[in-house]
Design a protein around this motif. Structure first.
Motif, PDB file in Angstrom:
ATOM      1  N   ASP A 301       0.972  -1.002  -0.227  1.00  0.00           N
ATOM      2  CA  ASP A 301      -0.019  -0.153   0.333  1.00  0.00           C
ATOM      3  C   ASP A 301       0.853   1.222   0.098  1.00  0.00           C
ATOM      4  O   ASP A 301       0.889   1.537   1.162  1.00  0.00           O
ATOM      5  N   SER A 302       1.476   1.694  -0.886  1.00  0.00           N
ATOM      6  CA  SER A 302       2.472   2.519  -0.929  1.00  0.00           C
ATOM      7  C   SER A 302       2.424   4.160  -1.098  1.00  0.00           C
ATOM      8  O   SER A 302       3.590   4.567  -0.223  1.00  0.00           O
ATOM      9  N   GLY A 303       0.890   4.382  -0.974  1.00  0.00           N
ATOM     10  CA  GLY A 303       0.680   5.624  -0.923  1.00  0.00           C
ATOM     11  C   GLY A 303       0.125   6.085   0.292  1.00  0.00           C
ATOM     12  O   GLY A 303       0.457   7.105   0.505  1.00  0.00           O
ATOM     13  N   ASP A 304       0.946   4.908   1.278  1.00  0.00           N
ATOM     14  CA  ASP A 304       0.468   5.501   2.840  1.00  0.00           C
ATOM     15  C   ASP A 304       1.526   4.403   3.671  1.00  0.00           C
ATOM     16  O   ASP A 304       1.569   4.673   4.743  1.00  0.00           O
ATOM     17  N   ASN A 305       2.996   4.782   2.905  1.00  0.00           N
ATOM     18  CA  ASN A 305       4.031   3.928   3.712  1.00  0.00           C
ATOM     19  C   ASN A 305       4.565   4.815   4.829  1.00  0.00           C
ATOM     20  O   ASN A 305       5.210   5.799   4.049  1.00  0.00           O
ATOM     21  N   PRO A 306       4.201   4.290   5.739  1.00  0.00           N
ATOM     22  CA  PRO A 306       4.589   5.200   7.137  1.00  0.00           C
ATOM     23  C   PRO A 306       6.169   5.457   7.232  1.00  0.00           C
ATOM     24  O   PRO A 306       7.020   6.001   7.454  1.00  0.00           O
ATOM     25  N   GLY A 307       6.603   4.425   6.208  1.00  0.00           N
ATOM     26  CA  GLY A 307       8.722   4.692   6.194  1.00  0.00           C
ATOM     27  C   GLY A 307       9.123   5.653   5.144  1.00  0.00           C
ATOM     28  O   GLY A 307      10.149   5.739   4.910  1.00  0.00           O
TER      29      GLY A 307
END
Ligand SMILES: [Zn+2]
Length: 497
Positions: A301-307
């Motif tokens: 879920d790349s748009g919300d990656n906390p990293g």
């Protein structure tokens, strides 16, 4: 006659290390940081310290990537760093231990601002070195105030500590040399007008693999000490955000040539960067995952990656998983890991293992569509670990029966990158048919566990589709925002004196 050995060079260490998106509604605050103060605590951070120096630790703060840092917290730490340096006595060197993509409310170039203030205290003679993340930015101000700049050569960042050791070792050597009357290092900066998402620049794949592989040979040339390539940080709307090459060493012509050569190599492959995994909308990725025989099938879920700075609570994927027929029926098992949701985590602890409750999950920090998802839940496992904090594995119920969907909620923003984290909640990386994770490129354990993998281009504060974000303040022209533009030239160079 006996000669007294020269005293060790005195090196101060301080910095604020965070990567923060200006496109996420999340605000990073003091509680998000691990703060170290004083020499003992700060030296404890490093698995190495070159013995040829005496160290003075002032303040170091680091956090998981997030949103813009509150201006008041930044101002307070900046003042503490400057006062600590003023009290530190005579210094030969300063190690500026930062990530390089810190955003502070109201500032366009936080690291540039901080190092300028530090310079005003320590003076022009002290040798300043920094070792950064390759997703940081090198502004003209940061470059101007540093003698030595280096950054990681791998993404994922398997060489983070090796890079800091190299940066600190080179700094100690340069500080001793300058103190003994030797020349300051020559350094050269070439900006490359390109902005790339990290998920297109993994050094596991081309063209970044070959580009970074050129670096060791460049640093072997006579008169060249270090050459580094910053990809830059795409999720801040600031004039400094773009790729940069910096080289340093003793021979000005060799240093300039090495920097320009690596910059030209980057420029030549500017249109060749592709995503590290096959991409698609989340719906497309989920269709593929369900149809595939590869198990487990991982989706980022790349748009919300906390990293990278995402809020870590968008529900775009959760809502679609919960609505999917094959998952509702239990035919396909799916794990959504993880969403930061302290209220649901607390409710799970109150319900206890096996307990059932209803909750509105996620969507509180980044409330974009579809917002909090109403779910009936059963507690499968609870945990509380240092670092990650409280977490819960929850099975989604429908009409009182378990569906195929398990969701992990946490009290803190966190990245579920290692086997150990899953095991603490009785989960495994390979158990479910489909694993949806708030990440960009997979970290080593995940990469190994995944039988197949898609990078879903989901909406969020770190949307990988840069053209959707709406940058308005970056330097132009810039690839990919503009068509063909002139090649880069040496932007700045020289010795600080
Ligand atoms: Zn990075």
């Amino acid at each position: 006659m006996t000669s007294t050995p020269a005293p060790l060079p005195r090196i101060a260490i301080a910095g604020i290390a965070i990567e923060s998106s200006t496109f996420t509604p999340y605000r990073s605050e003091e509680a998000d940081f691990e703060v170290r103060r004083g020499t003992a605590e700060i030296l404890d951070r490093y698995p190495f310290t070159p013995p040829e120096a005496e160290y003075v630790g002032v303040l170091h703060a680091r956090a998981l990537p997030g949103g813009q840092l509150e201006a008041e917290v930044y101002a307070r730490w900046k003042q503490e760093i400057c006062e600590g340096l003023a009290a530190a006595g005579p210094l030969d060197g300063f190690f500026f231990d930062v990530h390089g993509a810190m955003s502070v409310v109201g500032l366009d170039d936080a690291e540039g601002d901080l190092v300028t203030s530090v310079r005003a205290v320590i003076g022009e003679e002290v040798v300043v070195g920094t070792a950064m993340d390759l997703h940081g930015n090198v502004s003209p101000t940061l470059f101007e105030n540093c003698d030595l700049l280096t950054c990681y050569r791998h993404a994922p960042h398997i060489d983070a500590w090796e890079t800091r050791e190299r940066g600190l070792t080179d700094l100690v050597a340069a500080a001793a040399r300058v103190r003994d009357g030797g020349p300051r290092p020559h350094r050269s900066l070439v900006h490359v007008p390109i902005l790339l998402p990290g998920e297109k620049t993994s050094t596991r794949i081309e063209p970044a693999r070959s580009l970074y592989a050129r670096i060791p040979a460049l640093t072997q040339r006579p008169g060249v000490t270090d050459v580094s390539c910053w990809i830059g940080f795409a999720w801040a709307d600031q004039p400094r955000c773009q790729a940069a090459i910096v080289a340093h060493g003793e021979d000005p012509a060799a240093v300039d040539a090495a920097a320009l050569e690596l910059a030209t190599a980057l420029w030549e492959v500017r249109h060749d960067f592709v995503f590290v995994a096959p991409t698609g909308s989340f719906e497309e990725c989920l269709d593929e995952a369900i149809a595939s025989s590869a198990r487990p099938f991982w989706i980022s879920d790349s748009g919300d990656n906390p990293g990278a700075g995402g809020a870590d609570d968008t529900t775009f994927c959760l809502a679609r998983l919960a609505a999917r027929e094959e998952i509702r029926s239990g035919e396909v098992s799916a794990l959504m890991v993880s969403l930061v949701d302290p209220a649901t985590t607390d409710a799970a602890r109150e319900a206890g293992p096996g307990g059932r409750f209803e909750a509105q999950v996620g969507g509180r920090i980044d409330a974009r569509e579809p917002g909090p998802v109403p779910l009936a839940l059963q507690v499968e496992a609870l945990d509380e670990a240092p670092g990650t904090g409280r977490s819960a594995a929850l099975r989604v119920l429908e009409d009182g029966r378990p569906t195929g969907l398990t969701v992990v909620v946490t009290a803190r923003r966190s990245q579920w990158a290692t086997h150990g984290m899953y095991e603490r909640l009785g989960l495994t990386m390979t158990g479910p048919d489909v694993v949806v994770v708030k990440m960009g490129y997979l970290e080593p354990d995940q990469y190994e566990a995944a039988a197949d993998w898609r990078l879903a281009l989901t909406p969020g504060g770190v949307d990988q589709d840069l053209l959707r974000l709406g940058h308005s303040r970056i330097a132009r022209p810039m690839i990919p925002f503009d068509p063909e533009i002139p090649p880069p030239t040496v932007a700045a160079g020289g010795r600080r004196h």
